[in-house]
Design a protein around this motif. Structure first.
Motif, PDB file in Angstrom:
ATOM      1  N   UNK A 118     -11.248   8.141  -4.217  1.00 17.75           N
ATOM      2  CA  UNK A 118      -9.915   8.587  -4.651  1.00 17.75           C
ATOM      3  C   UNK A 118      -9.080   9.097  -3.475  1.00 17.75           C
ATOM      4  N   UNK A 119      -9.675   9.928  -2.616  1.00 23.05           N
ATOM      5  CA  UNK A 119      -8.904  10.489  -1.496  1.00 23.05           C
ATOM      6  C   UNK A 119      -8.480   9.403  -0.519  1.00 23.05           C
ATOM      7  N   UNK A 120      -9.313   8.369  -0.336  1.00 24.17           N
ATOM      8  CA  UNK A 120      -8.961   7.259   0.547  1.00 24.17           C
ATOM      9  C   UNK A 120      -7.797   6.455  -0.037  1.00 24.17           C
ATOM     10  N   UNK A 121      -7.834   6.236  -1.342  1.00 20.18           N
ATOM     11  CA  UNK A 121      -6.755   5.481  -1.994  1.00 20.18           C
ATOM     12  C   UNK A 121      -5.457   6.280  -1.947  1.00 20.18           C
ATOM     13  N   UNK A 122      -5.542   7.592  -2.189  1.00 22.23           N
ATOM     14  CA  UNK A 122      -4.332   8.427  -2.148  1.00 22.23           C
ATOM     15  C   UNK A 122      -3.741   8.411  -0.744  1.00 22.23           C
ATOM     16  N   UNK A 123      -4.565   8.591   0.252  1.00 26.35           N
ATOM     17  CA  UNK A 123      -4.109   8.584   1.638  1.00 26.35           C
ATOM     18  C   UNK A 123      -3.509   7.216   1.999  1.00 26.35           C
ATOM     19  N   UNK A 124      -4.172   6.148   1.614  1.00 28.08           N
ATOM     20  CA  UNK A 124      -3.684   4.795   1.887  1.00 28.08           C
ATOM     21  C   UNK A 124      -2.372   4.509   1.185  1.00 28.08           C
ATOM     22  N   UNK A 125      -2.227   5.046  -0.030  1.00 29.68           N
ATOM     23  CA  UNK A 125      -0.993   4.857  -0.796  1.00 29.68           C
ATOM     24  C   UNK A 125       0.159   5.591  -0.133  1.00 29.68           C
ATOM     25  N   UNK A 126      -0.079   6.831   0.282  1.00 25.65           N
ATOM     26  CA  UNK A 126       0.969   7.607   0.961  1.00 25.65           C
ATOM     27  C   UNK A 126       1.388   6.907   2.248  1.00 25.65           C
ATOM     28  N   UNK A 127       0.410   6.384   2.976  1.00 23.32           N
ATOM     29  CA  UNK A 127       0.677   5.661   4.222  1.00 23.32           C
ATOM     30  C   UNK A 127       1.495   4.394   3.947  1.00 23.32           C
ATOM     31  N   UNK A 128       1.136   3.651   2.901  1.00 25.84           N
ATOM     32  CA  UNK A 128       1.846   2.420   2.540  1.00 25.84           C
ATOM     33  C   UNK A 128       3.302   2.709   2.184  1.00 25.84           C
ATOM     34  N   UNK A 129       3.523   3.749   1.382  1.00 23.92           N
ATOM     35  CA  UNK A 129       4.894   4.091   0.977  1.00 23.92           C
ATOM     36  C   UNK A 129       5.733   4.488   2.194  1.00 23.92           C
ATOM     37  N   UNK A 130       5.140   5.237   3.125  1.00 19.17           N
ATOM     38  CA  UNK A 130       5.856   5.622   4.342  1.00 19.17           C
ATOM     39  C   UNK A 130       6.165   4.400   5.213  1.00 19.17           C
ATOM     40  N   UNK A 131       5.232   3.458   5.289  1.00 21.58           N
ATOM     41  CA  UNK A 131       5.449   2.224   6.069  1.00 21.58           C
ATOM     42  C   UNK A 131       6.575   1.390   5.470  1.00 21.58           C
ATOM     43  N   UNK A 132       6.600   1.313   4.149  1.00 18.88           N
ATOM     44  CA  UNK A 132       7.665   0.575   3.453  1.00 18.88           C
ATOM     45  C   UNK A 132       9.010   1.253   3.728  1.00 18.88           C
ATOM     46  N   UNK A 133       9.027   2.578   3.643  1.00 14.51           N
ATOM     47  CA  UNK A 133      10.263   3.348   3.910  1.00 14.51           C
ATOM     48  C   UNK A 133      10.767   3.065   5.328  1.00 14.51           C
ATOM     49  N   UNK A 134       9.866   3.118   6.318  1.00 20.20           N
ATOM     50  CA  UNK A 134      10.244   2.862   7.714  1.00 20.20           C
ATOM     51  C   UNK A 134      10.814   1.466   7.884  1.00 20.20           C
ATOM     52  N   UNK A 135      10.169   0.493   7.268  1.00 22.49           N
ATOM     53  CA  UNK A 135      10.611  -0.897   7.369  1.00 22.49           C
ATOM     54  C   UNK A 135      12.028  -1.069   6.816  1.00 22.49           C
ATOM     55  N   UNK A 136      12.310  -0.430   5.684  1.00 22.85           N
ATOM     56  CA  UNK A 136      13.610  -0.565   5.025  1.00 22.85           C
ATOM     57  C   UNK A 136      14.695   0.201   5.751  1.00 22.85           C
ATOM     58  N   UNK A 137      14.368   1.390   6.249  1.00 25.93           N
ATOM     59  CA  UNK A 137      15.386   2.255   6.850  1.00 25.93           C
ATOM     60  C   UNK A 137      15.673   1.966   8.316  1.00 25.93           C
ATOM     61  N   UNK A 138      14.904   1.051   8.933  1.00 26.19           N
ATOM     62  CA  UNK A 138      15.099   0.795  10.385  1.00 26.19           C
ATOM     63  C   UNK A 138      16.408   0.070  10.681  1.00 26.19           C
TER      64      UNK A 138
END
Length: 138
Positions: A118-138
């Motif tokens: 669970x903690x790995x999935x939560x961490x990976x999900x938070x990382x994925x959402x931040x990566x998507x945000x960076x990609x869109x906002x660049x």
């Protein structure tokens, strides 16, 4: 079942966010727990695919339903993971809240490791959402 939830606010309209998150073939670029995807069939907005996940290179089958500019609903139908992952887009004027909700468990004997994973999935999900945000906002 274990529920995992994470979200991020993105400075972009929902249509722009949708362009990125609805590109299912590009999922491994953002979701590090997803090693590869192979589409098997497509019927309208429903895709059946095989996903190789990072956990022991396990293969899972998914049925993914796209609701344009609103959500992506992925149901794990076969493999080590049982349950669902939903990616939801919530418009807030010129911003979009991108939210991911998992409701899963590991199948069979692996079920006892669900809490640990669970903690790995939560961490990976938070990382994925931040990566998507960076990609869109660049």
């Amino acid at each position: 079942m274990t529920e995992i939830e994470a979200s991020v606010n993105i400075s972009a309209p929902v249509e722009k966010v949708w362009q990125i998150v609805s590109d299912l073939d590009g999922e491994p670029k953002f979701w590090k727990g997803t090693k590869s995807v192979r589409n098997i069939s497509k019927d309208g907005n429903t895709i059946v695919r095989e996903v190789t996940i990072a956990f022991k290179d396990s293969k899972c089958m998914q049925k993914v339903t796209l609701t344009p500019n609103e959500k992506i609903f992925a149901e794990f139908t076969e493999g080590i993971i049982k349950g669902t992952k939903t990616v939801i887009l919530i418009p807030h004027g010129n911003e979009t809240e991108l939210k991911a909700v998992w409701d899963i468990k590991l199948s069979g004997m692996m079920g006892m490791f669900t809490g640990m994973v669970k903690k790995h999935i939560k961490s990976g999900t938070e990382q994925a959402l931040e990566s998507i945000k960076k990609e869109i906002e660049k």
